[in-house]
Design an enzyme around this catalytic site. Structure first.
Site, mmCIF file in Angstrom:
data_model
loop_
_atom_site.group_PDB
_atom_site.id
_atom_site.type_symbol
_atom_site.label_atom_id
_atom_site.label_comp_id
_atom_site.label_asym_id
_atom_site.label_seq_id
_atom_site.Cartn_x
_atom_site.Cartn_y
_atom_site.Cartn_z
ATOM 1 N N ASP A 1 0.878 -1.156 0.000
ATOM 2 C CA ASP A 1 0.000 0.000 0.000
ATOM 3 C C ASP A 1 0.926 1.219 0.000
ATOM 4 O O ASP A 1 2.123 1.122 0.325
ATOM 5 C CB ASP A 1 -0.944 -0.007 1.210
ATOM 6 C CG ASP A 1 -2.119 0.956 0.998
ATOM 7 O OD1 ASP A 1 -2.057 1.793 0.066
ATOM 8 O OD2 ASP A 1 -3.097 0.887 1.761
HETATM 9 C C1 BGC Z 1 -4.891 3.461 -0.023
HETATM 10 C C2 BGC Z 1 -4.979 2.488 -1.179
HETATM 11 C C3 BGC Z 1 -4.826 3.234 -2.476
HETATM 12 C C4 BGC Z 1 -3.491 3.958 -2.467
HETATM 13 C C5 BGC Z 1 -3.217 4.747 -3.728
HETATM 14 C C6 BGC Z 1 -3.634 4.315 -0.099
HETATM 15 O O1 BGC Z 1 -3.687 5.333 0.849
HETATM 16 O O2 BGC Z 1 -4.927 2.759 1.191
HETATM 17 O O3 BGC Z 1 -6.202 1.796 -1.144
HETATM 18 O O4 BGC Z 1 -4.919 2.356 -3.556
HETATM 19 O O5 BGC Z 1 -3.479 4.876 -1.380
HETATM 20 O O6 BGC Z 1 -4.022 5.853 -3.811
#
Ligand code: BGC
Length: 756
Positions: free
Chosen positions: A229
């Site tokens: 993530d």
């Molecule tokens: C989120 C993800 C997301 C990523 C990119 C993170 O903060 O938890 O679900 O895909 O950001 O935006």
């Protein structure tokens, strides 16, 4: 592409560089090998391609796109084919925008109604979550675009999400939190998996070998890429060794250098790095080699599809006196800002820049339907606005029916933080109660990503749960309220009466960096139903404008072995006058004489479409997993012998028919016998009877003397009851002296041999 050859001609620096992003959305190109960069994008319910300034709060502009209903809504469809269709549409959008992988679906379990990100997640039930996620993945990937199932795993709250450590036992992880991923990963093979931010039992998900390699790859056979993530990497080299391939968004080369150093100083094997590089190359190649050029996507068609998906998903929770569908000839007062400016998506990384929004009032206008309207409240303010309420009450008084569009404002739920409580804004609750004083015919239409308490539930006649229904929610609302469409969504989660009833209440969101999943496997209806607790609306509940009748529940066999597949079938008839869809739910109620298990669990479901008067037979195959629990002693799924009830129903609280079956357990479950094993755990096994006899005799010798001294009724039965919870070592401390530890060890060995 000859991956091995390419890897052998790459420098260590090039290999390390491929393991993190170039920027927020792109992988790095490797020029010497002509490896291009590819782009990923959020997800999950639409495309949030940020061509320029990237960020994950959705602050900066992304391209104009279509916002489909969020997962809280689509889960309510209980419809695999619908998720497949939505996946295909998003896949085409990605093709046309040159997005190699969309960051979704998000399958984390709704442990508490307070999780700020529940709107992005499917359900409190892992089977429903994993089945729908699997269909979405298949849909997207059929267009040669990858998905990233997220957030792996146990990311069930936003509070301290980057540092919190989830304390959960092996069984809870397997049966609930991993199960939400397992089916989709095994059956739909997402191109990528996104690991979560949090720690699990102390260790960051991004460097947790148990989950990223032992379970994901070795057990489930996953072959794709694991990415982090955004910002989830804690220790890059450890993460790589544990199975984390790609760091996103990248750390300006800082963590790449850590990888290089670890290989150079021998703490990380270059072979491990090569494997990671190969997986990343395969992923890039998969997309690039079949990349579709000049694909155009039809925004209007997708806008229409978004409306259809919402129509399939909205849940009719209450319909007293048949107040719905509304009669077009009645005077209707539409009250509430959400009728004009609906809340149709949540905040954070999934936020879509909708090219168009159709509200209920837009839809009514489009149909040439003139309706009285009053704002009722200001969603940007929590304070009660008496002037707006007075106007709304006045409109309601003059009408036959008042329809209040209510729900949670943006600030109440979002990625990044959790909700404080389960309440709607006071301004809206007061509005509804004031309207009820002048108008008995009130329908509430809700826009929210997670359950709310409803102090007015008993007093209103109709309630529609739209969830966060995407940019064409208004059209779906119009069609459903006026009966052009028949409601067919079912709740993918329980609505408790109050927050305090939720099983995680005392342990959410935990203290500082620790949260204890003390409720174990008793999540959602598994808890409420086991406790036989009153709820506001149960899991699986949803009404229709027609009526369904169940009959003829059949099972293929009354007695099966744990390795057999059981076929269950049931007839469903539409006995009303309107075509409709029913969600047939099959629950399994396991025997309750062993380890604590939920009273029943959803093990199969199917949505069936029935014309008025039509009957269909729906059948389901239940394999051993439908009856198993995760056994902590043998570290495997285990089907206990005994009687199981097969239940067919239309919600977890509306079971229409049941059939009892008996299962014979053939799996060897060999516990390790020690001095602290209780007699009671061995007494039921006839193979052990003879070997146990001398121990029992020795132990009961003293017991008998003690009991007769105390003049307690001297019955064999009573001695045997005492014996049940006595460990074998009891014969050494409390026996007749004929056993010491050495002698007892020999007997224990003999017992162990008999069961092995
Ligand atoms: C989120 C993800 C997301 C990523 C990119 C993170 O903060 O938890 O679900 O895909 O950001 O935006």
């Amino acid at each position: 592409m000859d991956y091995k050859k390419i890897i052998s001609s790459m420098t260590l620096e090039e290999k390390a560089s491929l393991c993190s992003g170039r920027d927020f959305w792109h992988t790095k190109a490797v020029k010497s090998q002509k490896i291009p960069e590819i782009m990923v994008s959020d997800g999950p319910h639409g495309l949030r391609k940020q061509p320029k300034s990237p960020d994950h709060l959705g602050t900066y502009e992304s391209i104009k796109a279509v916002c489909f209903p969020a997962a809280c809504a689509t889960a309510s469809s209980f419809d695999r084919s619908l998720l497949l269709k939505m996946g295909k549409a998003i896949g085409v959008e990605c093709q046309s925008e040159n997005i190699a992988t969309i960051l979704g679906p998000a399958v984390n379990i709704k442990r508490s109604p307070l999780c700020g990100r529940n709107f992005e997640y499917f359900s409190e039930d892992p089977l429903l979550a994993t089945e729908l996620a699997g269909s979405f993945i298949k849909g997207v990937q059929s267009k040669n675009v990858g998905t990233s199932i997220k957030h792996f795993t146990a990311n069930n709250q936003e509070t301290r999400r980057l540092t919190v450590s989830v304390k959960a036992d092996e069984r809870t992880m397997r049966e609930i939190y991993l199960a939400a991923f397992e089916g989709a990963i095994r059956n739909a093979a997402p191109w990528t998996v996104m690991c979560s931010y949090n720690r699990i039992n102390g260790l960051h998900a991004s460097e947790n070998k148990k989950y990223l390699t032992d379970i994901l790859r070795d057990e489930w056979g996953y072959e794709g890429v694991v990415m982090s993530d955004w910002g989830a990497v804690n220790d890059r080299a450890k993460g790589l060794a544990a199975g984390l391939d790609l760091e996103m968004p990248g750390s300006y080369g800082i963590n790449d250098r850590e990888i290089i150093e670890a290989v150079q100083n021998g703490t990380l094997s270059e072979k491990v790095l090569d494997k990671t590089v190969e997986r990343i190359l395969r992923w890039i190649d998969k997309y690039e080699s079949k990349k579709q050029k000049d694909v155009k996507w039809d925004k209007d068609a997708d806008h229409e599809l978004a409306g259809k998906i919402e129509e399939e998903s909205a849940v009719l929770l209450k319909n007293e006196d048949g107040i719905l569908p509304l009669d077009k000839n009645d005077t209707i007062a539409v009250i509430g800002k959400f009728a004009k400016a609906p809340r149709f998506q949540g905040g954070g990384s999934s936020h879509i820049n909708s090219y168009k929004v159709t509200s209920f009032m837009d839809a009514a206008k489009g149909k040439g339907h003139d309706i009285i309207y009053a704002d009722g409240y200001d969603p940007s303010k929590e304070e009660i606005d008496r002037t707006l309420i007075a106007k709304a009450v006045n409109a309601a008084k003059k009408s036959d029916v008042a329809v209040v569009f209510a729900g949670l404002p943006d600030i109440f739920e979002s990625e990044g933080y959790d909700r404080q409580n389960m309440q709607m804004p006071e301004s809206q609750n007061v509005l509804i109660s004031e309207i009820l004083k002048v108008q008995p015919n009130v329908v509430v239409v809700l826009h929210n990503g997670s359950p709310v308490e409803m102090p007015w539930e008993k007093d209103v006649k109709g309630i529609f749960e739209m969830y966060l229904g995407g940019q064409n929610v208004g059209l779906a609302e119009y069609e459903l309220l006026f009966g052009k469409a028949n409601p067919r969504g079912r709740l993918p989660e329980t609505f408790p009466k109050k927050l305090e009833d939720n099983p995680s209440y005392l342990n959410f969101p935990g203290h500082m960096d620790s949260v204890d999943y003390a409720e174990g496997v008793f999540v959602g209806y598994r808890y409420y139903d086991s406790k036989n607790m009153e709820v506001l609306f149960p899991f699986g509940h949803g009404l229709s404008y027609t009526t369904f009748k169940y009959s003829n529940l059949k099972v293929s066999k009354r007695k099966i072995k744990d390795s057999d597949t059981l076929t269950v079938s049931v007839d469903v008839t539409n006995i009303g006058r309107m075509a409709g869809k029913e969600v047939v739910q099959i629950y399994v109620a396991p025997p309750q004489d062993g380890i604590p298990r939920p009273v029943h669990e959803l093990k199969a479901f199917e949505k069936v479409s029935l014309r008025a008067g039509e009957t269909k037979t729906v059948s389901f195959d239940l394999n051993s997993r439908a009856f198993a629990y995760w056994d902590k002693e043998i570290h495997d799924w285990y089907v206990a012998a005994g009687d199981y009830m097969i239940e067919a129903g239309s919600s977890s609280r509306d079971i229409k028919y049941t059939k009892k079956i008996n299962i014979e357990s053939t799996m060897k479950r060999i516990p390790t016998i020690t001095e602290n094993t209780c007699f009671g755990d061995l007494l039921g096994d006839p193979r052990l009877a003879d070997t146990l006899k001398p121990l029992i005799k020795s132990y009961l010798h003293i017991e008998k003397e003690e009991k007769s001294k105390a003049s307690v009724a001297d019955t064999e039965k009573m001695y045997m009851e005492w014996l049940r919870y006595t460990p074998l070592r009891g014969v050494v401390n409390m026996g007749d002296g004929s056993f010491d530890h050495e002698k007892l060890a020999k007997v224990i060995q003999a017992l162990q041999n008999k069961i092995s």
